[in-house]
Scaffold this motif. Structure first.
Motif, PDB file in Angstrom:
ATOM      1  N   ILE A 376      -7.977  20.058  26.626  1.00 60.08           N
ATOM      2  CA  ILE A 376      -7.390  19.589  25.695  1.00 60.08           C
ATOM      3  C   ILE A 376      -7.024  18.160  25.483  1.00 60.08           C
ATOM      4  N   ALA A 377      -6.855  17.451  26.576  1.00 61.69           N
ATOM      5  CA  ALA A 377      -6.779  15.747  26.653  1.00 61.69           C
ATOM      6  C   ALA A 377      -7.621  15.197  26.229  1.00 61.69           C
ATOM      7  N   VAL A 378      -8.813  15.611  26.577  1.00 66.10           N
ATOM      8  CA  VAL A 378     -10.297  14.953  26.308  1.00 66.10           C
ATOM      9  C   VAL A 378     -10.473  15.357  25.004  1.00 66.10           C
ATOM     10  N   LEU A 379     -10.409  16.442  24.138  1.00 63.89           N
ATOM     11  CA  LEU A 379     -10.691  16.524  22.870  1.00 63.89           C
ATOM     12  C   LEU A 379      -9.766  15.876  21.761  1.00 63.89           C
ATOM     13  N   ALA A 380      -8.673  15.940  22.352  1.00 62.92           N
ATOM     14  CA  ALA A 380      -7.569  15.264  21.549  1.00 62.92           C
ATOM     15  C   ALA A 380      -7.952  13.518  21.534  1.00 62.92           C
ATOM     16  N   LEU A 381      -8.857  13.103  22.186  1.00 60.49           N
ATOM     17  CA  LEU A 381      -9.222  11.707  22.047  1.00 60.49           C
ATOM     18  C   LEU A 381     -10.118  11.375  20.632  1.00 60.49           C
ATOM     19  N   ALA A 382     -10.655  12.419  20.205  1.00 56.54           N
ATOM     20  CA  ALA A 382     -11.478  12.355  19.054  1.00 56.54           C
ATOM     21  C   ALA A 382     -10.849  12.971  17.859  1.00 56.54           C
ATOM     22  N   ASN A 383     -10.210  13.974  17.904  1.00 59.07           N
ATOM     23  CA  ASN A 383      -9.456  14.991  16.784  1.00 59.07           C
ATOM     24  C   ASN A 383      -8.075  15.501  17.317  1.00 59.07           C
ATOM     25  N   GLN A 384      -7.327  15.529  16.107  1.00 61.57           N
ATOM     26  CA  GLN A 384      -5.967  16.165  16.364  1.00 61.57           C
ATOM     27  C   GLN A 384      -6.055  17.666  15.955  1.00 61.57           C
ATOM     28  N   GLU A 385      -6.911  18.189  15.436  1.00 63.46           N
ATOM     29  CA  GLU A 385      -6.854  19.464  14.871  1.00 63.46           C
ATOM     30  C   GLU A 385      -7.952  20.204  15.850  1.00 63.46           C
ATOM     31  N   LEU A 386      -7.223  20.989  16.880  1.00 63.94           N
ATOM     32  CA  LEU A 386      -7.674  21.545  17.847  1.00 63.94           C
ATOM     33  C   LEU A 386      -7.755  22.914  17.823  1.00 63.94           C
ATOM     34  N   SER A 387      -7.199  23.597  16.795  1.00 65.88           N
ATOM     35  CA  SER A 387      -7.185  25.010  16.690  1.00 65.88           C
ATOM     36  C   SER A 387      -8.362  25.785  16.965  1.00 65.88           C
ATOM     37  N   GLU A 388      -9.470  25.399  16.384  1.00 65.00           N
ATOM     38  CA  GLU A 388     -10.511  26.042  16.952  1.00 65.00           C
ATOM     39  C   GLU A 388     -11.482  25.275  17.917  1.00 65.00           C
ATOM     40  N   ALA A 389     -11.367  24.112  17.914  1.00 62.97           N
ATOM     41  CA  ALA A 389     -12.094  23.363  18.881  1.00 62.97           C
ATOM     42  C   ALA A 389     -11.711  23.740  20.436  1.00 62.97           C
ATOM     43  N   VAL A 390     -10.402  23.872  20.660  1.00 69.19           N
ATOM     44  CA  VAL A 390     -10.428  24.255  22.201  1.00 69.19           C
ATOM     45  C   VAL A 390     -10.383  25.791  22.453  1.00 69.19           C
ATOM     46  N   PRO A 391     -10.289  26.630  21.699  1.00 68.62           N
ATOM     47  CA  PRO A 391     -10.756  28.118  21.940  1.00 68.62           C
ATOM     48  C   PRO A 391     -12.273  28.150  22.212  1.00 68.62           C
ATOM     49  N   LEU A 392     -12.939  27.585  21.149  1.00 74.65           N
ATOM     50  CA  LEU A 392     -14.443  27.620  21.123  1.00 74.65           C
ATOM     51  C   LEU A 392     -14.924  26.995  22.423  1.00 74.65           C
ATOM     52  N   LEU A 393     -14.621  25.683  22.782  1.00 72.34           N
ATOM     53  CA  LEU A 393     -14.967  25.080  23.845  1.00 72.34           C
ATOM     54  C   LEU A 393     -14.707  25.581  25.119  1.00 72.34           C
ATOM     55  N   ALA A 394     -13.470  25.929  25.042  1.00 69.08           N
ATOM     56  CA  ALA A 394     -13.143  26.457  26.323  1.00 69.08           C
ATOM     57  C   ALA A 394     -13.751  27.937  26.751  1.00 69.08           C
ATOM     58  N   ASP A 395     -14.291  28.428  25.687  1.00 65.50           N
ATOM     59  CA  ASP A 395     -15.070  29.784  25.914  1.00 65.50           C
ATOM     60  C   ASP A 395     -16.339  29.405  26.528  1.00 65.50           C
ATOM     61  N   LEU A 396     -16.810  28.145  25.847  1.00 69.08           N
ATOM     62  CA  LEU A 396     -17.980  27.820  26.378  1.00 69.08           C
ATOM     63  C   LEU A 396     -18.201  27.266  27.931  1.00 69.08           C
TER      64      LEU A 396
END
Length: 521
Positions: A376-396
């Motif tokens: 979550i911390a590394v994704l937040a460096l680029a975007n604040q909208e993480l509702s889809e990004a986190v579960p998709l990349l966490a699954d990856l």
């Protein structure tokens, strides 16, 4: 496979209902033990014996299928092959506690367990390019570099050893216990090819101290660990993490041997960095470096581009890329590095997975919760909208999200499309902050999904209406160094996306990728 027909062929159709009710299918059938048959209601010893013999025949057929692609010495000509001197990496695997197993298990059950262990070893070793030379009771002797030699034989042997530990520990040894092994690996010169023995016992011998050293190293290993000799360690460079066990006297070896325990694969993504200790001076590449520098200056001005470096193996593609990284080390920019691997060409988005893991700073001892927080911390460096990004990349990355993010009910195809779009959004977010340099190494080893993500990254507008990317202009530049040694270095601008509010910021970036001649990209 029709289980009912198989039972009828044995004259044991009375057990069809029991097999069906207990969900015995083609995958489970070869794994059944005498105890399993008792639980299925096969009370008669004679019936159990018939079934066990038939199951053993199925296993033998499966084993032949798994090893049919292994390369064995060609003896079709009817004459003994000539002995030859060559470097060989030898692996010796030993099953721990087999004596205790024989004391507490029925001989039939022990036979099943040892058979499963041998088959699992053969599968892993063959898949890694090794050759199973001999079964020595509960030990397995394997060669890497014979009959065919490869540049990565030592590396493949160690990867196979680590995979063996994982594979064997998943086998059931009864009473809730699992099997454990020790692995010893050594590399050295041997003479191979002499035929020893007669008839069915005839085998091609490997003469030299390397097999003996591998067996002795196995005896030094802790349960479920891989121990290697220093000769093997030097060939591996920084591809793995090691624990130095010191210089030890080895029985049968007239000199002390420095011994290492392999902890696991290292986090160094670049094979170039892992296998080369110090950088050598870069000579005669001024024109190529100047080309890359000009493209970088254009990227900083908002005109991003992609450069493909193509050349023969060993000509210096990685070294040129490394020189650019060193040149830009003092400039403010964001750097993303992706490494394709010959061992993961069938693993979707493997380069992206390893890049995310390294960017997030994952450690082996991290819990799933810690890994999720780091992601979550590394994704937040680029975007604040993480509702889809986190579960998709966490699954990856195979990280459970628990109750923190609701599950996304996408079809597999939609999930892949969303994952690629999320990755693109991360790149756009980083490029909006400062110039972005992306380096993709060895793309000739990339998986199809990674190539698809690269297409999307280079041209977000690419679709079925323009499959050939015809609106993107291309140009061919100077050859890469040595005359006739390499085809070309190709450069093209990144496609201009459809107008958006932050177009100007989004276009600031440069992608540099390189691969061997014949690469798809």
């Amino acid at each position: 496979m029709d289980i009912s027909a198989w039972l009828r062929g044995l004259g044991l159709e009375r057990y069809e209902e029991a097999f069906r009710e207990n969900a015995i299918d083609e995958a489970i059938l070869p794994k059944l033990t005498a105890e399993d048959l008792r639980d299925l209601g096969v009370a008669a010893v004679g019936h159990r014996r018939i079934l066990l013999d038939a199951i053993a025949a199925l296993r033998a057929e499966t084993f032949r299928d798994t090893t049919k692609h292994s390369v064995e010495p060609d003896r079709s000509a009817g004459k003994a092959p000539e002995a030859e001197r060559r470097q060989l990496t030898v692996m010796f695997v030993d099953l721990i506690g087999s004596t205790a197993l024989s004391a507490r298990l029925d001989p039939e059950e022990l036979r099943d367990i040892i058979g499963s262990y041998h088959r699992r070893c053969a599968e892993v070793i063959t898949r890694s390019g090794g050759f199973v030379a001999k079964y020595l009771g509960d030990g397995v002797l394997a060669y890497f570099g014979y009959p065919q030699a490869h540049e990565e034989d030592a590396e493949q042997a160690v990867r196979a050893g680590l995979a063996l530990i994982e594979a064997v520990t998943s086998l059931d040894a009864g009473q809730g216990t699992s099997l454990r092994v020790r692995v010893g690996i050594a590399t050295g010169l041997v003479v191979v090819g002499d035929l020893l023995g007669e008839g069915a016992a005839q085998e091609q011998a490997v003469i030299g101290e390397t097999p003996n050293l591998a067996a002795r190293l196995q005896g030094l290993a802790e349960p479920n660990s891989v121990v290697i000799a220093d000769n093997t360690r030097r060939l591996l460079g920084g591809l793995f993490d090691y624990c130095d066990l010191g210089t030890l006297p080895i029985a049968g070896i007239h000199y002390p041997v420095r011994v290492w325990r392999v902890v696991g694969a290292s986090l160094v993504g670049s094979r170039f960095e892992a296998l080369r200790a110090a950088s050598t001076p870069l000579i005669g590449r001024e024109e190529e470096i100047a080309l890359l520098t000009r493209r970088w200056e254009r990227a900083k001005a908002g005109d991003g581009s992609v450069v493909l470096i193509v050349g023969e193996p060993g000509i210096g593609k990685s070294r040129i890329a490394q020189a650019l990284l060193e040149q830009l080390s003092e400039e403010p920019h964001t750097r993303l590095r992706y490494f394709c691997s010959p061992h993961h060409q069938n693993s979707a988005l493997y380069p992206s997975i390893t890049q995310l893991e390294q960017a997030a700073g994952f450690r082996r001892e991290d819990t799933a919760e810690t890994r999720l927080n780091k992601l979550i911390a590394v994704l937040a460096l680029a975007n604040q909208e993480l509702s889809e990004a986190v579960p998709l990349l966490a699954d990856l990355l195979s990280i459970p999200t628990g109750d923190r993010y609701p599950p996304l009910n996408f079809t597999p195809q939609k999930r892949k499309e969303k994952t690629l779009q999320v990755q693109l959004a991360q790149v756009e977010g980083l490029a909006a902050q400062q110039p972005l340099l992306m380096l993709w190494e060895d793309i000739h080893w990339s998986d199809p999904t990674t190539l698809e993500s690269l297409d999307l990254l280079i041209d977000p507008r690419r679709d079925a209406a323009d499959p050939d990317n015809s609106h993107v202009s291309t140009g061919v530049h100077a050859p890469l160094g040595r005359p006739s040694a390499c085809d070309f270095a190709q450069s093209q601008p990144l496609a201009t996306p459809a107008p958006r509010r932050n177009d100007r910021e989004r276009s600031r970036g440069q992608d540099i990728a390189h691969g061997d001649c014949g690469s798809d990209h």
